[in-house]
Design a protein around this motif. Sequence first.
Motif, PDB file in Angstrom:
ATOM      1  N   GLN A 339       1.130  -1.364   0.253  1.00 40.41           N
ATOM      2  CA  GLN A 339       0.488  -0.233  -0.048  1.00 40.41           C
ATOM      3  C   GLN A 339       0.499   1.345  -0.160  1.00 40.41           C
ATOM      4  OE1 GLN A 339      -3.058   1.479  -0.839  1.00 40.41           O
ATOM      5  NE2 GLN A 339      -3.498  -0.164   0.058  1.00 40.41           N
ATOM      6  N   VAL A 340      -0.122   1.947  -0.258  1.00 36.14           N
ATOM      7  CA  VAL A 340       0.989   3.280  -0.376  1.00 36.14           C
ATOM      8  C   VAL A 340       1.268   3.723   0.967  1.00 36.14           C
ATOM      9  CG1 VAL A 340       0.985   6.250  -0.407  1.00 36.14           C
ATOM     10  CG2 VAL A 340      -0.201   4.476  -2.291  1.00 36.14           C
ATOM     11  N   PHE A 341       2.599   4.387   1.522  1.00 34.95           N
ATOM     12  CA  PHE A 341       2.753   4.327   2.503  1.00 34.95           C
ATOM     13  C   PHE A 341       2.859   5.937   2.783  1.00 34.95           C
ATOM     14  CE2 PHE A 341       6.501   5.879   5.931  1.00 34.95           C
ATOM     15  CZ  PHE A 341       6.168   5.671   7.123  1.00 34.95           C
ATOM     16  N   ASN A 342       1.817   6.803   4.336  1.00 30.06           N
ATOM     17  CA  ASN A 342       2.252   8.572   4.860  1.00 30.06           C
ATOM     18  C   ASN A 342       3.186   8.369   5.742  1.00 30.06           C
ATOM     19  OD1 ASN A 342      -0.052   8.349   2.641  1.00 30.06           O
ATOM     20  ND2 ASN A 342      -1.364   7.387   3.999  1.00 30.06           N
ATOM     21  N   LYS A 343       3.848   8.852   5.994  1.00 37.52           N
ATOM     22  CA  LYS A 343       5.157   9.173   6.892  1.00 37.52           C
ATOM     23  C   LYS A 343       4.391   9.877   7.253  1.00 37.52           C
ATOM     24  CE  LYS A 343       9.542  11.039   7.922  1.00 37.52           C
ATOM     25  NZ  LYS A 343      11.029  11.792   6.960  1.00 37.52           N
ATOM     26  N   ASN A 344       4.855   9.698   9.188  1.00 41.93           N
ATOM     27  CA  ASN A 344       4.370  10.052  10.208  1.00 41.93           C
ATOM     28  C   ASN A 344       3.072   9.573  10.678  1.00 41.93           C
ATOM     29  OD1 ASN A 344       6.687  11.870  11.035  1.00 41.93           O
ATOM     30  ND2 ASN A 344       6.448  12.817   9.903  1.00 41.93           N
ATOM     31  N   ASP A 345       1.962   8.928   9.947  1.00 37.71           N
ATOM     32  CA  ASP A 345       1.210   8.669  10.351  1.00 37.71           C
ATOM     33  C   ASP A 345       0.621   7.967  10.979  1.00 37.71           C
ATOM     34  OD1 ASP A 345      -1.683   7.640   9.977  1.00 37.71           O
ATOM     35  OD2 ASP A 345      -1.436   6.427   7.884  1.00 37.71           O
ATOM     36  N   ARG A 346       0.115   8.324  12.365  1.00 38.04           N
ATOM     37  CA  ARG A 346      -0.292   6.878  13.651  1.00 38.04           C
ATOM     38  C   ARG A 346      -1.443   6.766  13.651  1.00 38.04           C
ATOM     39  NH1 ARG A 346       4.362   8.623  17.433  1.00 38.04           N
ATOM     40  NH2 ARG A 346       5.296  10.061  16.363  1.00 38.04           N
ATOM     41  N   ARG A 347      -2.028   6.784  12.614  1.00 37.61           N
ATOM     42  CA  ARG A 347      -4.018   6.969  13.536  1.00 37.61           C
ATOM     43  C   ARG A 347      -2.977   4.771  12.392  1.00 37.61           C
ATOM     44  NH1 ARG A 347      -6.727   9.472  16.495  1.00 37.61           N
ATOM     45  NH2 ARG A 347      -8.636   8.379  15.294  1.00 37.61           N
ATOM     46  N   THR A 348      -2.884   4.294  11.263  1.00 37.79           N
ATOM     47  CA  THR A 348      -3.165   3.677  10.347  1.00 37.79           C
ATOM     48  C   THR A 348      -2.016   2.510  12.188  1.00 37.79           C
ATOM     49  OG1 THR A 348      -2.613   4.069   8.442  1.00 37.79           O
ATOM     50  CG2 THR A 348      -1.968   2.137   8.593  1.00 37.79           C
ATOM     51  N   TYR A 350      -1.179  -1.630  12.502  1.00 41.02           N
ATOM     52  CA  TYR A 350      -1.269  -3.026  11.990  1.00 41.02           C
ATOM     53  C   TYR A 350      -1.293  -3.743  12.803  1.00 41.02           C
ATOM     54  CZ  TYR A 350       1.008  -0.350   7.640  1.00 41.02           C
ATOM     55  OH  TYR A 350       1.430   0.429   6.850  1.00 41.02           O
ATOM     56  N   ASN A 351      -2.168  -4.840  12.850  1.00 43.98           N
ATOM     57  CA  ASN A 351      -2.593  -5.936  14.235  1.00 43.98           C
ATOM     58  C   ASN A 351      -2.013  -7.096  13.311  1.00 43.98           C
ATOM     59  OD1 ASN A 351      -4.118  -3.609  15.708  1.00 43.98           O
ATOM     60  ND2 ASN A 351      -5.930  -5.016  14.368  1.00 43.98           N
ATOM     61  N   VAL A 352      -0.505  -8.008  13.615  1.00 40.02           N
ATOM     62  CA  VAL A 352      -0.200  -8.912  13.702  1.00 40.02           C
ATOM     63  C   VAL A 352      -0.530 -10.253  14.692  1.00 40.02           C
ATOM     64  CG1 VAL A 352       1.143  -9.682  12.711  1.00 40.02           C
ATOM     65  CG2 VAL A 352       1.218  -7.785  11.985  1.00 40.02           C
ATOM     66  N   VAL A 353      -0.597 -11.448  13.971  1.00 40.61           N
ATOM     67  CA  VAL A 353      -0.673 -12.841  14.580  1.00 40.61           C
ATOM     68  C   VAL A 353       0.713 -13.311  13.373  1.00 40.61           C
ATOM     69  CG1 VAL A 353      -1.435 -15.041  15.734  1.00 40.61           C
ATOM     70  CG2 VAL A 353      -2.561 -13.013  15.877  1.00 40.61           C
ATOM     71  N   ARG A 366      -0.179  -5.294  17.933  1.00 34.45           N
ATOM     72  CA  ARG A 366      -0.594  -3.965  17.544  1.00 34.45           C
ATOM     73  C   ARG A 366       0.727  -2.983  17.239  1.00 34.45           C
ATOM     74  NH1 ARG A 366      -5.400  -1.907  19.434  1.00 34.45           N
ATOM     75  NH2 ARG A 366      -5.702  -1.212  17.232  1.00 34.45           N
ATOM     76  N   PHE A 367       0.948  -1.981  16.064  1.00 31.42           N
ATOM     77  CA  PHE A 367       1.979  -1.538  16.011  1.00 31.42           C
ATOM     78  C   PHE A 367       1.342  -0.525  15.166  1.00 31.42           C
ATOM     79  CE2 PHE A 367       3.047  -4.686  13.301  1.00 31.42           C
ATOM     80  CZ  PHE A 367       3.792  -3.932  12.086  1.00 31.42           C
ATOM     81  N   ASN A 368       1.765   0.845  14.927  1.00 34.77           N
ATOM     82  CA  ASN A 368       2.167   1.846  13.683  1.00 34.77           C
ATOM     83  C   ASN A 368       3.841   2.165  12.969  1.00 34.77           C
ATOM     84  OD1 ASN A 368       3.516   3.708  15.450  1.00 34.77           O
ATOM     85  ND2 ASN A 368       1.006   4.705  15.569  1.00 34.77           N
ATOM     86  N   VAL A 369       3.294   2.252  11.927  1.00 32.20           N
ATOM     87  CA  VAL A 369       5.229   2.628  11.170  1.00 32.20           C
ATOM     88  C   VAL A 369       4.804   4.071  10.873  1.00 32.20           C
ATOM     89  CG1 VAL A 369       6.643   2.279   9.675  1.00 32.20           C
ATOM     90  CG2 VAL A 369       4.956   0.357  10.615  1.00 32.20           C
ATOM     91  N   THR A 370       5.588   4.310  11.859  1.00 27.75           N
ATOM     92  CA  THR A 370       5.658   6.839  11.484  1.00 27.75           C
ATOM     93  C   THR A 370       6.713   6.696  10.201  1.00 27.75           C
ATOM     94  OG1 THR A 370       6.829   6.929  13.548  1.00 27.75           O
ATOM     95  CG2 THR A 370       4.149   7.061  13.539  1.00 27.75           C
ATOM     96  N   SER A 371       7.984   6.309  10.443  1.00 22.24           N
ATOM     97  CA  SER A 371       8.965   6.693   9.182  1.00 22.24           C
ATOM     98  C   SER A 371       9.957   5.101   9.512  1.00 22.24           C
ATOM     99  CB  SER A 371       9.536   8.027  10.450  1.00 22.24           C
ATOM    100  OG  SER A 371      10.664   7.640  11.805  1.00 22.24           O
ATOM    101  N   MET A 372      10.199   5.123   8.106  1.00 24.34           N
ATOM    102  CA  MET A 372      11.499   4.424   8.001  1.00 24.34           C
ATOM    103  C   MET A 372      12.753   4.457   7.172  1.00 24.34           C
ATOM    104  SD  MET A 372       9.172   0.934   7.886  1.00 24.34           S
ATOM    105  CE  MET A 372       9.881   0.231   6.764  1.00 24.34           C
ATOM    106  N   ILE A 429      -1.092  -0.751  21.763  1.00 25.09           N
ATOM    107  CA  ILE A 429      -0.466  -0.191  20.666  1.00 25.09           C
ATOM    108  C   ILE A 429       1.225   0.379  20.659  1.00 25.09           C
ATOM    109  CG2 ILE A 429      -0.536   1.071  18.907  1.00 25.09           C
ATOM    110  CD1 ILE A 429      -3.503   1.889  19.157  1.00 25.09           C
ATOM    111  N   LYS A 430       2.316  -0.756  20.452  1.00 25.48           N
ATOM    112  CA  LYS A 430       3.593  -0.268  20.542  1.00 25.48           C
ATOM    113  C   LYS A 430       4.331  -0.392  19.770  1.00 25.48           C
ATOM    114  CE  LYS A 430       2.715  -3.425  24.656  1.00 25.48           C
ATOM    115  NZ  LYS A 430       3.658  -5.008  25.450  1.00 25.48           N
ATOM    116  N   SER A 431       5.661  -0.587  19.766  1.00 26.25           N
ATOM    117  CA  SER A 431       6.831  -0.021  18.538  1.00 26.25           C
ATOM    118  C   SER A 431       6.610  -1.488  17.946  1.00 26.25           C
ATOM    119  CB  SER A 431       7.908   0.163  19.213  1.00 26.25           C
ATOM    120  OG  SER A 431       8.004  -0.774  19.738  1.00 26.25           O
ATOM    121  N   ARG A 432       7.345  -1.412  16.773  1.00 28.17           N
ATOM    122  CA  ARG A 432       6.449  -2.096  15.863  1.00 28.17           C
ATOM    123  C   ARG A 432       7.970  -3.179  16.133  1.00 28.17           C
ATOM    124  NH1 ARG A 432       9.185   2.560  12.422  1.00 28.17           N
ATOM    125  NH2 ARG A 432      12.007   1.985  12.031  1.00 28.17           N
TER     126      ARG A 432
END
Length: 675
Positions: A339-348, A350-353, A366-372, A429-432
Motif C-alpha cells: 500500500q502507499v506509505f504515509n509518513k508520520n501516520d500514527r492513525r494507521t 497494523y494488527n499482526v499474529v 499491534r503497532f504503527n509505522v511512522t518513519s523508515m 499499541i506498542k513500537s514495531r
Amino acid sequence: GAMDVSKYNDGQRGGTVRVRAKIEKLDSKTLVIKEVPYTKTAASLQDSITRAIEKGKIKARRVIDMTARDVEIQVQLSAAVSPDKTIDALYAFTDCEISISPNCCVIDDNKPAFLTVSDVLKHSVDRTMGLLRTELMIRKGELEEQLFFASLERIFIEERMYKEPKFEQAANQKAVLLFLDKRFEPFKKDLIRDIKEEDYLRLLEIKMQRILRYNKDKADQLLVKVKAEIKGLEHDLAHMTDVTIAWFKHLKSTYGKDYPRQTEIRSFDNIEAAKVVEANEKLYINRQDGFVGTGLKKHEFVCNCSDLDDIIIFYRDGKYKILRVADKIFVGKNILWVQVFNKNDRRTIYNVVYRDGKTGSSYIKRFNVTSMTRDREYDVTQGKAGSRVLYFSANPNGEAEIIKVTLDPDPKKKRQNIFLEKDFSEIGIKSRTAKGNLLTKRSVHRVTLKSHGRSTLGGRKVWFDSDVRRINYEEHGRLLGEFNDGDSILVVLENGEFYITDFDVNNHYEHELKVIEKWDPTKIWTAVLLDADNEGYAYVKRFMMEATRRHQNYLGDNPESVPLLLTDTAYPRLRVALGGDDATRADLEIDAEQFVGVKGFKAKGKRICIWTVDKVEELEPTRQLESNMQTATMDDDDDGTETENLDPDAGKSKQQIIDEMTGQLSLFNDDELGK
C-alpha cells in the motif's frame, strides 16, 4: 500576492522569501487567481499551471486567462476534485508559489561586500542624516548672514554714520571704508563674525529711501525672529536622530498613501508535495513473479498513487520495507500486503499474529509505522528462521477486530479445545520492534477474522492556526476539540455567512473569520442585526445553525443588512445604545432569552425598538446553563445493526472441522466425540 519572510534572515545570503499568488474559490468547481507573485506575469503563471496539468500533478479541465486591466486566471476543476487540495497543489507544483533568494552585493570601500538589509538601511539612514545635517548647516549659515547684516544695517542707520562729515566729505571710497571701520570698532565685539570689506561696500549700496523708511521696532522684531530660528536649528543639529525620524515620518505621511503595500505579509504553512499531488498513476502487483509498479497494467490492481509516493510492503515471513514508486521493480515473492506509505501516520495501526520460528509459540501485537529508511529491511517478528505471519490487517483509524484462532488437534488428548478467540482491543499499541503478547504455545492451524471492530484511538484532536488559517493535528494554535468520524467544523464569517466542513487538514479558511469551532447542531445562537429589508431597524433573533456545506447567511438574503452582535451565550443580556436624533435616550437592556423565542435562522426575529440603534454590547449574564450529565451504556452487539459473520467454520460440526484439518475420518470414536 502574499509573502512569508520568516526565513528572510535579514537579507543575508542563504535566506529566502516565499511568495504566493492570491487564489480564491469562485465556486466548488472553479478557482480564480487575481494576484500573481512578484517576478511573474499572468502568461508565465498560466503556462506553469498548464504544464502541471499535463504532467498529472493537478486535475483540472482547463485554464482560462481572462486578464484585462486586472489579473484573472480561472482554473476549472475536474469532477470530484477538492478545490482546497487543488489550491495546495497549485502552490506545490506551479509558479503560484516561488522562492526569492536575497543577494545584496554592494561596493563598500572599493571592494564587493555582501550586506544584510539592516546594513543597507543603516548606510541609507546615515547618508540621509548627513544630508539633513548639511541642509540645516546651510540654512543656519544663511540666517547668521542675515542676522549679521541686519545688525550692521541697524548700527549704521541708528548711529547716523551716513550723516557724519567724514562720510559725506570723504575724498574717495577708500577713505569711506577707513571711516566706517573705525566707526564700527566699538560694536565689533557684539557681532557674530568679523566685518569684511565687502560688508562695508554692501552698506554703501543702501538707498536713501530705505534709510528714510527705516523702522526700529520692525528691525528688532526681525532680529528676534532670526535669532529664534537659529536657536531652533542649533537644537536640531544637536538632536539629529530625532530630526531624521521626523523626516521619514513626514515622507510616509505625505507620500505613503500613494504607494500602499500590495503584498500581504503573513506566515505560510508547509505543503508536502506528496500529500497534495493527484494520484495520477495506478499501482499494480505481479505476485507470481514478484514485481510491483505502475507499468504492470495487466496484473492485479492495488491502489491509486502518484510518482512522488512511497509504498510499504509486508511479506509472509514478517519482513517489510519501503520503496519509491517506480514503473516496474522486483520486490520478491510471498507478498502479504502492499500500500502507499504515509509518513508520520500514527492513525494507521497494523494488527499482526506471527509464529516465532518454525515451531515456536504464536504472538499477537499491534503497532504503527511512522518513519523508515527507504530500501532498508525491517522485521515484524523476532527474526528467527522459519517465522511466519499467521494473520495481518492494516487499519486506517486504529480499528481492533476480533479474530478466531483454530489450533491443530493434539492426538494425545481426548478433549480437544481447538478454538480460541482474541480481541485486538485488549492488546496495547506498542513500537514495531516489540515482541508482542503470547497468544498460544500450541501449533496454530489458521487465524481468521470473526468480526470487525471499532477504533481504539478515540477522537482526533484538532487545532486551528490563525496565522495560516488552517487546521492541524500538531498542536499549533487554538484547540477546536476532539473529533470523531462524522463530526464537523462550523465556520461563521463576518458578513453573516456560515457553513460546515470536515476536519481535513487540506481545508482553507477565509480571512474574514468570525467563528470557527466544532459544530454543535443543538447550540442556540443570538444575533442582533440592522435589517435592510425593514428600514434598517435593529432586530434580535435566536436560532440554531442549520448548517450544510453550502454557504448560508443568518442575516437574510439582503446583502445590505449589518450584523451588530453574535453570541452563543445561553442567556445573553444586551445593552442597546441609541444614536442619531435618539442619542439622548437612555440605553436599553434586553434579556434576549425572554425577549424572543428560538426559531429557524431564516426567521426575521423581533424588532428591538423604532429608534436608531448605534451599537449593541453583551452584558454579564445573570443565569448560567446548567449542565445535565447523562451517562449511557451501549452493547456493541445491541446497537440495532447486524454483525457480519466472517467465520469460515460457521455452520460446521466439530467433526467436520477436524476432518477438514487432518483428513482423517476416524481419529476419535463417536463416544469420545460425544464427551
